[in-house]
Every structure is written in structure tokens, then in C-alpha cells.
Motif scaffolding. Structure first.
Motif, PDB file in Angstrom:
ATOM      1  N   ASN A 113       4.165  -3.773  -2.284  1.00 43.65           N
ATOM      2  CA  ASN A 113       2.853  -3.200  -2.035  1.00 43.65           C
ATOM      3  C   ASN A 113       2.984  -1.722  -1.656  1.00 43.65           C
ATOM      4  O   ASN A 113       2.188  -0.888  -2.067  1.00 43.65           O
ATOM      5  CB  ASN A 113       2.140  -4.005  -0.933  1.00 43.65           C
ATOM      6  CG  ASN A 113       0.657  -3.696  -0.880  1.00 43.65           C
ATOM      7  OD1 ASN A 113       0.090  -3.229  -1.851  1.00 43.65           O
ATOM      8  ND2 ASN A 113       0.044  -3.980   0.256  1.00 43.65           N
ATOM      9  N   HIS A 166       3.790   0.189  -4.777  1.00 48.38           N
ATOM     10  CA  HIS A 166       2.553   0.325  -5.563  1.00 48.38           C
ATOM     11  C   HIS A 166       1.677   1.443  -5.000  1.00 48.38           C
ATOM     12  O   HIS A 166       1.114   2.249  -5.755  1.00 48.38           O
ATOM     13  CB  HIS A 166       1.803  -1.004  -5.588  1.00 48.38           C
ATOM     14  CG  HIS A 166       0.504  -0.936  -6.337  1.00 48.38           C
ATOM     15  ND1 HIS A 166       0.451  -0.738  -7.699  1.00 48.38           N
ATOM     16  CD2 HIS A 166      -0.783  -1.018  -5.903  1.00 48.38           C
ATOM     17  CE1 HIS A 166      -0.822  -0.706  -8.078  1.00 48.38           C
ATOM     18  NE2 HIS A 166      -1.593  -0.874  -6.995  1.00 48.38           N
ATOM     19  N   SER A 188       0.582   4.866  -6.809  1.00 54.60           N
ATOM     20  CA  SER A 188      -0.853   5.142  -6.910  1.00 54.60           C
ATOM     21  C   SER A 188      -1.156   6.548  -6.374  1.00 54.60           C
ATOM     22  O   SER A 188      -1.918   7.307  -6.972  1.00 54.60           O
ATOM     23  CB  SER A 188      -1.638   4.091  -6.134  1.00 54.60           C
ATOM     24  OG  SER A 188      -3.005   4.381  -6.157  1.00 54.60           O
TER      25      SER A 188
END
Length: 172
Positions: free
Chosen positions: A3, A6, A10
Motif C-alpha cells: 500500500n 502504491h 501515485s
């Protein structure tokens, strides 16, 4: 952990998009600065050539000059002043006293024919019925690198040649 990775990717993507927008904005600003420099160069050339330019024209960085009918008439009759005179009146307009030296390029076809004006350094005087089309022609030409454009304010409506013919008719 995945996470966090990610989120990092992003954020990187967002940074790249932001950088892309900043680069595009910088390019726009560079183009605008170049245009402003061209305008200032034109102003310097006019001053160097001892042309009469208004304080307003210089101070506000105007891209073309609005000439009073009197000033335009004076330039028109100055044998030492080299210029191009363009009549951008509508195709169906017939002036009282057509200016024989004027190249008539009706505003309706101006975008297709403006390349007939080959010199970007010779002063260009634009005239039209009432000065509206000539203002648009000046704006159009400045956007294309013609920085020595002059609008005959009021156009044929206030053209001194017309006024003189009216006086001659009244005294005859």
C-alpha cells in the motif's frame, strides 16, 4: 508495505503530471516574453527612425498605433515616408474618394490574402469604412509578426481626402 509503494507511485505520477503542467506553462510564458520583446524592438526601431509615437503607445506597450485622421493624412502626403497602405473595407464598400495607392484586400478574405504583404518592416497603414476592420487587421497582423502596423482611426469616414473634396465641392 504494498500500500505504501502504491501511494509512492501515485504521488510520483501526480508530481509528473504537475511537472508537465509547469513545463507547458513555462513554454507559454517564454512565447509571451518573446512576443513582448518583439514589440519593444519595434518601439525602439520607431524611435530610432524618429517616427512620431505617442507616450501612450510606448508606455502601454501598444502593438499597433492608432493614427488620427490628421496624422494619417500627414504621413500619406509625406514624400519621404515609405509605407504600404492597405484598404480592408468590405468588398461591397465603395469609398467617396478611393485612395489610388491602397491595396484593397477586403476583410472577408484578409486571412487568405494577408501574405501579399511581404514586408514586415515597412510601416503599414490600414484603413476601412469606419476603422473597425482596420483595427482587426492590425491585431491580426501583429499576431503574425508584423509589428509596424498603423490603424487610420475612423477610416474613410474621417479620411482627410474626403473632407477636402467636400470643401472643394462646397466652394465650387
Amino acid at each position: 508495505m504494498s500500500n505504501k509503494i502504491h501511494n509512492v507511485f501515485s504521488q510520483l505520477q501526480q508530481f509528473e503530471e504537475h511537472i508537465g503542467h509547469l513545463e507547458a506553462r513555462i513554454l507559454e510564458l517564454e512565447q509571451r516574453i518573446e512576443q513582448l520583446i518583439q514589440i519593444e524592438r519595434n518601439h525602439l526601431i520607431r524611435v530610432k527612425n524618429r517616427e512620431e509615437v505617442s507616450d501612450d503607445f510606448l508606455f502601454h506597450g501598444r502593438r499597433y498605433q492608432d493614427l488620427s485622421p490628421e496624422k494619417a493624412w500627414k504621413l500619406y502626403n509625406n514624400k519621404d515616408f515609405d509605407f504600404i497602405l492597405i484598404d480592408v473595407s468590405a468588398a461591397d464598400f465603395t469609398p467617396e474618394n478611393k485612395i489610388p495607392e491602397a491595396l484593397h484586400i477586403p476583410w472577408e478574405v484578409f486571412p487568405e490574402r494577408f501574405m501579399e504583404i511581404t514586408s514586415k518592416t515597412t510601416p503599414i497603414l490600414f484603413i476601412s469604412e469606419d476603422g473597425t476592420n482596420s483595427v482587426m487587421a492590425c491585431e491580426y497582423m501583429v499576431k503574425r509578426g508584423y509589428y509596424n502596423c498603423n490603424n487610420v482611426s475612423g477610416g474613410y469616414k474621417y479620411w482627410k481626402g474626403n473632407q477636402l473634396s467636400i470643401v472643394k465641392e462646397q466652394t465650387a
